[in-house]
Scaffold this motif. Structure first.
Motif, short mmCIF file in Angstrom:
data_model
loop_
_atom_site.label_atom_id
_atom_site.label_comp_id
_atom_site.label_asym_id
_atom_site.label_seq_id
_atom_site.Cartn_x
_atom_site.Cartn_y
_atom_site.Cartn_z
N ILE A 15 -31.09 -69.44 30.05
CA ILE A 15 -31.67 -69.41 29.18
C ILE A 15 -30.95 -70.28 27.65
CG2 ILE A 15 -32.68 -67.81 27.57
CD1 ILE A 15 -34.32 -66.25 29.48
N GLN A 16 -31.32 -71.07 26.84
CA GLN A 16 -31.29 -71.51 25.68
C GLN A 16 -31.81 -71.25 24.15
OE1 GLN A 16 -28.06 -73.09 26.50
NE2 GLN A 16 -28.34 -73.05 28.76
N HIS A 17 -31.13 -70.79 23.69
CA HIS A 17 -31.69 -70.85 21.82
C HIS A 17 -31.82 -72.41 21.97
CE1 HIS A 17 -30.56 -66.73 22.04
NE2 HIS A 17 -29.21 -67.11 22.68
N ASN A 18 -33.44 -72.02 21.27
CA ASN A 18 -34.16 -73.74 20.95
C ASN A 18 -34.14 -74.84 21.49
OD1 ASN A 18 -33.70 -72.68 18.25
ND2 ASN A 18 -31.87 -72.92 18.14
N ALA A 19 -33.30 -74.42 23.28
CA ALA A 19 -34.01 -75.45 23.54
C ALA A 19 -34.57 -74.97 24.93
CB ALA A 19 -33.03 -75.67 24.49
N ILE A 20 -35.62 -76.20 25.88
CA ILE A 20 -36.10 -75.83 27.02
C ILE A 20 -35.55 -75.16 27.96
CG2 ILE A 20 -38.03 -75.50 28.31
CD1 ILE A 20 -39.06 -76.93 26.18
N SER A 21 -35.59 -74.60 29.44
CA SER A 21 -34.52 -74.07 30.63
C SER A 21 -35.77 -73.55 31.47
CB SER A 21 -33.58 -73.07 29.97
OG SER A 21 -33.94 -71.31 29.94
N VAL A 22 -35.38 -73.57 32.81
CA VAL A 22 -36.16 -73.79 33.75
C VAL A 22 -36.09 -71.59 34.09
CG1 VAL A 22 -35.81 -73.82 36.43
CG2 VAL A 22 -35.51 -75.32 35.29
N GLN A 23 -35.33 -71.34 34.05
CA GLN A 23 -35.58 -69.59 33.55
C GLN A 23 -36.31 -68.95 33.00
OE1 GLN A 23 -31.63 -67.89 32.64
NE2 GLN A 23 -31.81 -65.81 33.19
N GLU A 24 -36.07 -69.63 31.74
CA GLU A 24 -37.73 -69.35 31.05
C GLU A 24 -38.78 -68.62 31.41
OE1 GLU A 24 -39.28 -70.73 26.46
OE2 GLU A 24 -37.23 -71.72 27.46
N LYS A 25 -38.77 -70.56 31.98
CA LYS A 25 -40.03 -71.03 32.69
C LYS A 25 -40.58 -69.80 33.10
CE LYS A 25 -41.66 -74.35 29.97
NZ LYS A 25 -42.91 -74.36 29.05
N LEU A 26 -39.48 -69.36 34.56
CA LEU A 26 -40.33 -68.81 35.60
C LEU A 26 -39.83 -67.36 34.81
CD1 LEU A 26 -39.98 -68.46 38.68
CD2 LEU A 26 -37.75 -67.83 38.23
N ASN A 27 -39.45 -66.68 33.56
CA ASN A 27 -39.54 -65.56 33.06
C ASN A 27 -40.91 -64.84 33.28
OD1 ASN A 27 -36.32 -64.96 34.21
ND2 ASN A 27 -35.86 -64.75 32.01
N LYS A 28 -41.38 -66.80 32.22
CA LYS A 28 -42.19 -66.28 31.89
C LYS A 28 -44.06 -66.33 32.19
CE LYS A 28 -45.72 -68.35 28.07
NZ LYS A 28 -45.74 -69.26 27.32
N ALA A 29 -43.57 -66.52 33.28
CA ALA A 29 -44.65 -66.92 34.48
C ALA A 29 -44.46 -65.25 36.01
CB ALA A 29 -44.50 -68.00 35.27
N LEU A 30 -43.47 -65.24 35.75
CA LEU A 30 -43.00 -63.79 36.24
C LEU A 30 -44.02 -62.72 35.62
CD1 LEU A 30 -39.92 -64.14 37.76
CD2 LEU A 30 -42.07 -63.46 39.12
N HIS A 31 -43.53 -62.44 34.08
CA HIS A 31 -44.13 -61.66 33.33
C HIS A 31 -45.34 -61.61 32.72
CE1 HIS A 31 -44.64 -59.29 29.59
NE2 HIS A 31 -45.12 -60.34 28.96
#
Length: 245
Positions: A15-31
């Protein structure tokens, strides 16, 4: 959880500030699916544009569907994820399991191609001159074993040691290209791309095979070759004592 992804559109795994990451997408789907906050931990970080054919992540959840019907969970989660990220397995493990610290080995591949091909854009490094594969494989022999690889590490990284044990490092020819295979117990930040760049100094630019020994002995990143582009790098396998392939 075993996943894979095309890293072209992402600023790496983490996860990065102001950038799209794989972890961000995965966490969102799991949530969205599990209906509670999820924090995943990956087996390692991949940089911007780097791909993963296999990456493991761990997270904590008591959602019964994860154990009772993992196939349905995988299908549902994949429908929530973008096309370039896929979940392949959900594996219950003991509560102290850790994807990063429990890993025994990691393997990477680096892909080169020599003729312009739109279907290899962002997935392989286009190189004009074909390298001398025999010289590069001879040089790669000096990478084997337990050594201090500070020369291939990105500067100012927060690690306790730059010592790694490399078990495999070799080039092979492929259709219209070459593939570099490397396996070690751990990797430093930017290590594989720096190794490939150094080997290309030997295979393309004519440096002697002994050059790689001088680079390793120097423990100085500025003595090694340039880091090759991220597009050709793939994390391909991670080995654990309690997960079967």
């Amino acid at each position: 959880m075993e996943i894979s992804y095309d890293g072209t559109a992402y600023h790496g795994w983490q996860i990065q500030h102001n950038a799209i990451s794989v972890q961000e997408k995965l966490n969102k789907a799991l949530h969205t699916y599990l209906r509670h906050d999820i924090e995943t931990t990956g087996a390692g970080r991949t940089d911007t544009g780097v791909h993963a054919k296999q990456l493991f992540v761990h997270f904590d959840s008591d959602h019964t569907a994860l154990k009772n019907d993992p196939g349905r969970c995988i299908h549902a989660l994949n429908s929530l994820l973008p096309f370039d990220i896929a979940i392949h397995r959900i594996i219950p493990v003991h509560e102290d399991a850790h994807t990063r610290f429990d890993a025994l080995e990691r393997s990477y591949e680096y892909l080169l191609h020599f003729d312009k091909n739109p279907f290899q854009t962002n997935r392989s490094y286009l190189l004009r001159d074909k390298p001398d594969i025999h010289k590069m494989n001879e040089a790669a022999q000096h990478l084997y074993g337990k050594q201090d690889f500070s020369c291939f590490s990105k500067s100012h990284t927060q690690v306790f040691t730059n010592i790694c044990t490399i078990r495999e490092a070799k080039w092979e020819e492929s259709e219209n290209g070459m593939i570099f295979h490397i396996t070690a117990d751990r990797f430093l930040r930017n290590m594989v791309r720096a190794i490939v760049g150094t080997l290309l100094e030997i295979g393309v630019k004519g440096s002697p095979v002994s050059y790689i020994q001088e680079v390793i002995a120097s423990k100085n990143r500025s003595h090694a070759g340039v880091s090759v582009p991220a597009c050709g790098l793939y994390l391909t396998q991670i080995t654990y004592p309690y997960i079967h392939r």
